[in-house]
Design an enzyme around this catalytic site. Structure first.
Site, PDB file in Angstrom:
ATOM      1  N   GLY A  55       0.857  -1.189   0.000  1.00  0.00           N
ATOM      2  CA  GLY A  55       0.000   0.000   0.000  1.00  0.00           C
ATOM      3  C   GLY A  55       0.891   1.236   0.000  1.00  0.00           C
ATOM      4  CB  ALA A  56       4.441   1.484  -1.072  1.00  0.00           C
ATOM      5  CB  SER A  57       1.024   4.244  -4.334  1.00  0.00           C
ATOM      6  OG  SER A  57       1.947   3.430  -4.991  1.00  0.00           O
ATOM      7  N   GLY A  58      -0.009   5.019  -1.100  1.00  0.00           N
ATOM      8  CA  GLY A  58      -1.125   5.712  -0.463  1.00  0.00           C
ATOM      9  C   GLY A  58      -0.710   6.873   0.416  1.00  0.00           C
ATOM     10  CB  ILE A  60      -0.372   5.565   5.579  1.00  0.00           C
ATOM     11  CG1 ILE A  60      -1.552   6.132   6.354  1.00  0.00           C
ATOM     12  CG2 ILE A  60       0.664   4.997   6.543  1.00  0.00           C
ATOM     13  CD1 ILE A  60      -2.417   5.071   7.030  1.00  0.00           C
ATOM     14  CG  ASN A 141      -9.898  -1.428   4.176  1.00  0.00           C
ATOM     15  OD1 ASN A 141      -9.923  -1.226   2.962  1.00  0.00           O
ATOM     16  ND2 ASN A 141      -9.746  -0.453   5.053  1.00  0.00           N
ATOM     17  CG  ASN A 166      -8.487   1.533  10.809  1.00  0.00           C
ATOM     18  OD1 ASN A 166      -8.329   0.899  11.855  1.00  0.00           O
ATOM     19  ND2 ASN A 166      -8.127   2.805  10.664  1.00  0.00           N
ATOM     20  CG  ASP A 197      -4.892   4.570  19.253  1.00  0.00           C
ATOM     21  OD1 ASP A 197      -5.536   5.443  18.649  1.00  0.00           O
ATOM     22  OD2 ASP A 197      -4.989   3.350  19.008  1.00  0.00           O
ATOM     23  NE  ARG A 200      -4.747  10.619  16.389  1.00  0.00           N
ATOM     24  CZ  ARG A 200      -5.307   9.746  15.560  1.00  0.00           C
ATOM     25  NH1 ARG A 200      -5.819   8.601  16.015  1.00  0.00           N
ATOM     26  NH2 ARG A 200      -5.389  10.008  14.273  1.00  0.00           N
ATOM     27  CG  HIS A 224      -6.718   1.855  16.024  1.00  0.00           C
ATOM     28  ND1 HIS A 224      -6.206   3.021  16.565  1.00  0.00           N
ATOM     29  CD2 HIS A 224      -6.974   2.135  14.722  1.00  0.00           C
ATOM     30  CE1 HIS A 224      -6.156   3.955  15.638  1.00  0.00           C
ATOM     31  NE2 HIS A 224      -6.618   3.447  14.503  1.00  0.00           N
TER      32      HIS A 224
HETATM   33  N1  LIG Z   1      -3.846   1.736  12.446  1.00  0.00           N
HETATM   34  C1  LIG Z   1      -3.987   3.044  12.450  1.00  0.00           C
HETATM   35  O1  LIG Z   1      -3.739   3.693  13.472  1.00  0.00           O
HETATM   36  C2  LIG Z   1      -4.411   3.765  11.200  1.00  0.00           C
HETATM   37  C3  LIG Z   1      -4.230   5.157  11.118  1.00  0.00           C
HETATM   38  C4  LIG Z   1      -4.589   5.801   9.946  1.00  0.00           C
HETATM   39  C5  LIG Z   1      -5.147   5.075   8.883  1.00  0.00           C
HETATM   40  N2  LIG Z   1      -5.297   3.738   9.008  1.00  0.00           N
HETATM   41  C6  LIG Z   1      -5.842   2.933   7.910  1.00  0.00           C
HETATM   42  O2  LIG Z   1      -4.822   2.731   6.934  1.00  0.00           O
HETATM   43  C7  LIG Z   1      -5.434   2.449   5.668  1.00  0.00           C
HETATM   44  C8  LIG Z   1      -4.780   3.271   4.576  1.00  0.00           C
HETATM   45  O3  LIG Z   1      -5.012   4.632   4.772  1.00  0.00           O
HETATM   46  P1  LIG Z   1      -4.477   5.722   3.707  1.00  0.00           P
HETATM   47  O4  LIG Z   1      -4.886   7.043   4.223  1.00  0.00           O
HETATM   48  O5  LIG Z   1      -3.039   5.473   3.402  1.00  0.00           O
HETATM   49  O6  LIG Z   1      -5.365   5.341   2.438  1.00  0.00           O
HETATM   50  P2  LIG Z   1      -5.056   5.656   0.887  1.00  0.00           P
HETATM   51  O7  LIG Z   1      -6.301   5.400   0.138  1.00  0.00           O
HETATM   52  O8  LIG Z   1      -4.414   6.980   0.770  1.00  0.00           O
HETATM   53  O9  LIG Z   1      -3.957   4.569   0.509  1.00  0.00           O
HETATM   54  C9  LIG Z   1      -4.242   3.211   0.491  1.00  0.00           C
HETATM   55  C10 LIG Z   1      -3.372   2.557  -0.545  1.00  0.00           C
HETATM   56  O10 LIG Z   1      -3.685   1.166  -0.540  1.00  0.00           O
HETATM   57  C11 LIG Z   1      -3.592   0.735  -1.879  1.00  0.00           C
HETATM   58  N3  LIG Z   1      -4.293  -0.509  -2.090  1.00  0.00           N
HETATM   59  C12 LIG Z   1      -5.619  -0.738  -2.272  1.00  0.00           C
HETATM   60  N4  LIG Z   1      -5.822  -2.051  -2.473  1.00  0.00           N
HETATM   61  C13 LIG Z   1      -4.630  -2.657  -2.411  1.00  0.00           C
HETATM   62  C14 LIG Z   1      -4.203  -3.990  -2.545  1.00  0.00           C
HETATM   63  N5  LIG Z   1      -5.055  -4.990  -2.790  1.00  0.00           N
HETATM   64  N6  LIG Z   1      -2.890  -4.246  -2.419  1.00  0.00           N
HETATM   65  C15 LIG Z   1      -2.017  -3.258  -2.175  1.00  0.00           C
HETATM   66  N7  LIG Z   1      -2.365  -1.969  -2.036  1.00  0.00           N
HETATM   67  C16 LIG Z   1      -3.650  -1.679  -2.161  1.00  0.00           C
HETATM   68  C17 LIG Z   1      -4.209   1.880  -2.686  1.00  0.00           C
HETATM   69  O11 LIG Z   1      -3.859   1.792  -4.047  1.00  0.00           O
HETATM   70  C18 LIG Z   1      -3.617   3.072  -1.971  1.00  0.00           C
HETATM   71  O12 LIG Z   1      -2.406   3.469  -2.560  1.00  0.00           O
HETATM   72  C19 LIG Z   1      -6.931   2.737   5.869  1.00  0.00           C
HETATM   73  O13 LIG Z   1      -7.616   1.527   6.055  1.00  0.00           O
HETATM   74  C20 LIG Z   1      -6.974   3.577   7.130  1.00  0.00           C
HETATM   75  O14 LIG Z   1      -8.187   3.484   7.801  1.00  0.00           O
HETATM   76  C21 LIG Z   1      -4.938   3.071  10.142  1.00  0.00           C
HETATM   77  O1  LIG Z   2      -9.570   7.353  12.166  1.00  0.00           O
HETATM   78  C1  LIG Z   2      -9.299   6.689  11.163  1.00  0.00           C
HETATM   79  O2  LIG Z   2     -10.168   6.257  10.397  1.00  0.00           O
HETATM   80  C2  LIG Z   2      -7.866   6.413  10.829  1.00  0.00           C
HETATM   81  C3  LIG Z   2      -7.060   5.923  11.994  1.00  0.00           C
HETATM   82  O3  LIG Z   2      -7.581   4.758  12.564  1.00  0.00           O
HETATM   83  C4  LIG Z   2      -6.789   6.969  13.039  1.00  0.00           C
HETATM   84  O4  LIG Z   2      -6.888   6.665  14.224  1.00  0.00           O
HETATM   85  O5  LIG Z   2      -6.443   8.090  12.661  1.00  0.00           O
END
Ligand SMILES: NC(=O)c1ccc[n+]([C@@H]2O[C@H](COP(=O)([O-])OP(=O)(O)OC[C@H]3O[C@@H](n4cnc5c(N)ncnc54)[C@H](O)[C@@H]3O)[C@@H](O)[C@H]2O)c1
Ligand SMILES: O=C(O)C[C@H](O)C(=O)O
Length: 360
Positions: A55-58, A60, A141, A166, A197, A200, A224
């Site tokens: 998910g390296a292009s996203g 995060i 997801n 998530n 968490d 923060r 979470h």
């Molecule tokens: N654990 C935490 O504390 C926490 C905090 C923030 C966000 N998140 C979660 O992290 C996830 C990503 O958030 P984001 O803001 O980076 O989203 P984003 O949409 O910006 O990036 C997600 C990336 O995943 C890629 N992707 C989609 N399907 C895929 C697959 N099958 N294989 C590989 N890559 C794939 C997409 O192409 C995209 O580049 C979300 O589910 C978000 O809720 C978790």
């Molecule tokens: O809140 C969200 O959906 C993303 C992440 O889990 C967060 O805590 O920021």
């Protein structure tokens, strides 16, 4: 003349290499292969660990990949996504730090991206928009995490896995079930990332106490999402006390930190930059553990016997085999005990939902 000829042919070889480097690579592997003697690590780089970001292009994934490229414990960094990895990889690969970067695009390249990895970090998946809960992300997801974990079970079954996608309260049980089915499950190596968490909590408590947040450590346990995020304000380090109003304000702000960002971004996603920071901090702790450093303790959502639930976030000690010890919760006050009961109720449902998704 002969000397000139030989240095001429050395120069010609260098120019040939340069020309092939300037040619658009058919794959990142081809681009890397022209580097002298560097199949595994960059010239001059210390030996280190192999890390993949899925998910390296996203939102995060990009800043997280940048931070992992800066980590001196990383020698090889694999960037996998279903879109845009050539661009992200080309960009990050120009940073003059030790890790060699390789990009992998789409499902057919997943297995190459995973083979030989020591640590796999998963921020793949869709983020929330205002009005959504993390559980609203489950339908999409859950399938993404299942596919990626099937690849991990096949190609790097001994890797440490950090799950960010998530709803973490369900995606970690999903990952565990996939690994169980494949016969590769090692509970010491599967960790849900709840570091944001703690990050923060340290920030908000630091603000209230007038302390540098780097000097504050707040254990955050449970899970979470919403009420499952349980900050233990009675166990803050340095020891301190709060008024009932401060406890109410801090608990609510920490539990709703994600929603605060989702609303501020107004439809453009959820926390990405603070999350990349938190994920890089947690990944670094895992790598330092693998490296044999002592005394590394972080909160994480893991396979646990701290409560009657099969998964729970609490302090864990990290080492060469991943989780080496799950620390007890310690004494809770009445407010925290009530919070724990609420957290367990919601967590139990989220865990069951994840387990059923794989076993349906
Ligand atoms: N654990 C935490 O504390 C926490 C905090 C923030 C966000 N998140 C979660 O992290 C996830 C990503 O958030 P984001 O803001 O980076 O989203 P984003 O949409 O910006 O990036 C997600 C990336 O995943 C890629 N992707 C989609 N399907 C895929 C697959 N099958 N294989 C590989 N890559 C794939 C997409 O192409 C995209 O580049 C979300 O589910 C978000 O809720 C978790
Ligand atoms: O809140 C969200 O959906 C993303 C992440 O889990 C967060 O805590 O920021």
């Amino acid at each position: 003349m002969e000397q000139g000829g030989s240095s001429g042919s050395a120069a010609a070889r260098r120019m040939g290499r340069l020309a092939s480097h300037l040619r658009p690579p058919t794959s990142q592997m081809e681009e890397v292969s022209i580097l002298r003697g560097s199949n595994c690590r960059a010239k001059g780089a210390a030996p280190g660990f192999k890390v993949a970001v899925l998910g390296a292009s996203g939102g995060i994934g990009q800043p997280l990949s940048l931070l992992m490229k800066m980590n001196p414990l990383v020698s090889v960094l694999h960037l996998y996504d279903v879109v845009n990895t050539p661009g992200v990889t080309a960009d990050i690969s120009h940073m003059n730090t030790g890790a060699v970067v390789r990009g992998f695009l789409g499902q057919p390249q997943l297995e190459n991206g995973l083979t030989g990895m020591d640590l796999v970090i998963i921020p793949a998946g869709i983020p929330r928009k205002p009005g959504m809960t993390r559980d609203d992300l489950f339908n999409i997801n859950a399938g993404i995490v299942r596919t990626l974990c099937e690849g991990i079970a096949k190609c790097c079954p001994n890797a440490i896995v950090n799950v960010i996608s998530n709803p973490v309260n369900s995606t970690v049980p999903i990952a565990a079930e996939v690994f169980k089915k494949a016969g590769t499950y090692d509970p010491k190596r599967l960790l849900g990332v709840t570091t944001l968490d703690v990050v923060r909590a340290n920030t908000f408590v630091g603000e209230v106490l007038g302390l540098d947040p780097r000097d504050v450590n707040v254990p955050v346990v449970g899970g979470h999402a919403g009420v499952t995020i349980l900050p233990l304000l009675s166990q803050v380090n340095p020891p301190c006390s709060f008024t009932p109003e401060e406890i109410s304000y801090l608990t609510s702000r920490i539990q709703n930190g994600g929603t605060e960002v989702v609303e501020a971004k107004a439809g453009a996603g959820s926390a990405t930059l603070s999350m990349a920071y938190a994920a890089a901090k947690f990944a670094d702790a895992c790598l330092r553990g693998l490296h044999g450093d002592a005394g590394i303790v972080e909160c994480s959502y893991v396979d646990s016997q701290v409560t009657e639930l099969p998964f729970f976030a609490s302090k864990v000690r990290l080492g060469r085999s991943g989780i080496e010890e799950i620390l007890p919760l310690g004494p809770l006050n009445e407010f925290e005990r009530a919070g724990l009961e609420k957290a367990k109720k919601e967590l139990s449902e989220s865990i069951q939902k994840g387990v059923s998704f794989i076993n349906k």
